[in-house]
Enzyme design. Structure first.
Site, short mmCIF file in Angstrom:
data_model
loop_
_atom_site.label_atom_id
_atom_site.label_comp_id
_atom_site.label_asym_id
_atom_site.label_seq_id
_atom_site.Cartn_x
_atom_site.Cartn_y
_atom_site.Cartn_z
N ARG A 50 -2.20 10.12 -57.10
CA ARG A 50 -1.05 9.81 -56.25
C ARG A 50 -0.12 10.98 -55.72
O ARG A 50 0.77 10.89 -54.88
CB ARG A 50 -0.12 8.85 -57.02
N GLU A 163 2.54 -2.50 -52.62
CA GLU A 163 3.49 -1.93 -53.45
C GLU A 163 4.80 -1.66 -52.76
O GLU A 163 5.03 -1.54 -51.61
CB GLU A 163 2.85 -0.47 -53.81
#
Length: 207
Positions: A50, A163
């Site tokens: 990420r 998300e």
């Protein structure tokens, strides 16, 4: 127009992290208020990746606190079964922090949301100006599916894992409730100082 108070957001944390969350909110790893004794439950390989993916504002995904739009997500199955080397967690150790999109907007914290798993390149990012179009942008049918393997829809799992990405730390008062697996975990949260009326037991939120 979407009723953003009814679009709930779910973040899973280890129960041992709850006292720090109550005192400091949900915090990033590099925050001044970071939890030095943080107990991770996720896939560290994915968490590491990420840092290599940017949001539209140039910040990396690890500068955001991610939420899902539903419970019983693929990552929970990984956590409960120990797939891909992730340490196995008993469901009673996993707590859901619950909020909703409206509360995030009222807190004036910047955010993005994605129409699929944020690490997958084809997933698109949307800002706060698109929040009221969320029900049109996101595939909530896929998000709420309890099974995500479908040979006729190979993109299902990506869309399910859409998300909601909140930039920076989140004050504890943005959390509207807590979901736990059983009475034992509920008792622990009460001992931590969370009012009983904010805690619900939902065994069906777990595998």
């Amino acid at each position: 127009m979407a009723d953003l108070s009814k679009i709930r957001l779910f973040r899973m944390v280890h129960v041992e992290n709850v006292p720090h969350i109550l005192a400091n909110g949900l915090t990033l790893a590099h925050s001044e208020k970071a939890n030095d004794n943080y107990v991770p439950i996720g896939n560290m390989n994915i968490i590491g990746k990420r840092s290599l993916r940017n949001a539209p504002n140039g910040k990396t995904l690890n500068e955001f606190i991610p939420f899902y739009f539903w419970y019983k997500m693929p990552m929970l199955l990984v956590i409960q079964t120990g797939y891909d080397g992730v340490p196995v967690q008993n469901p009673e150790n996993i707590v859901y922090c619950i909020t909703n999109v409206e509360r995030i907007i009222q807190s004036q914290i910047p955010f993005f949301f994605t129409n699929g798993h944020a690490l997958i390149q084809i997933s698109e990012f949307f800002g706060s100006d698109s929040a009221y179009l969320m029900e049109e942008i996101l595939d909530f049918e896929a998000i709420k599916r309890l099974k995500w393997v479908d040979e006729s829809d190979l993109d299902l799992k990506r869309r399910k894992e859409a998300e909601f990405l909140v930039e920076g730390d989140i004050p504890s008062n943005v959390i509207s409730g807590w979901v736990v697996y059983n009475e034992k975990t509920k008792g622990r949260l009460i001992e931590f100082g969370i009012p009983e009326e904010l805690i619900v037991i939902r065994e069906n939120f777990y595998f």
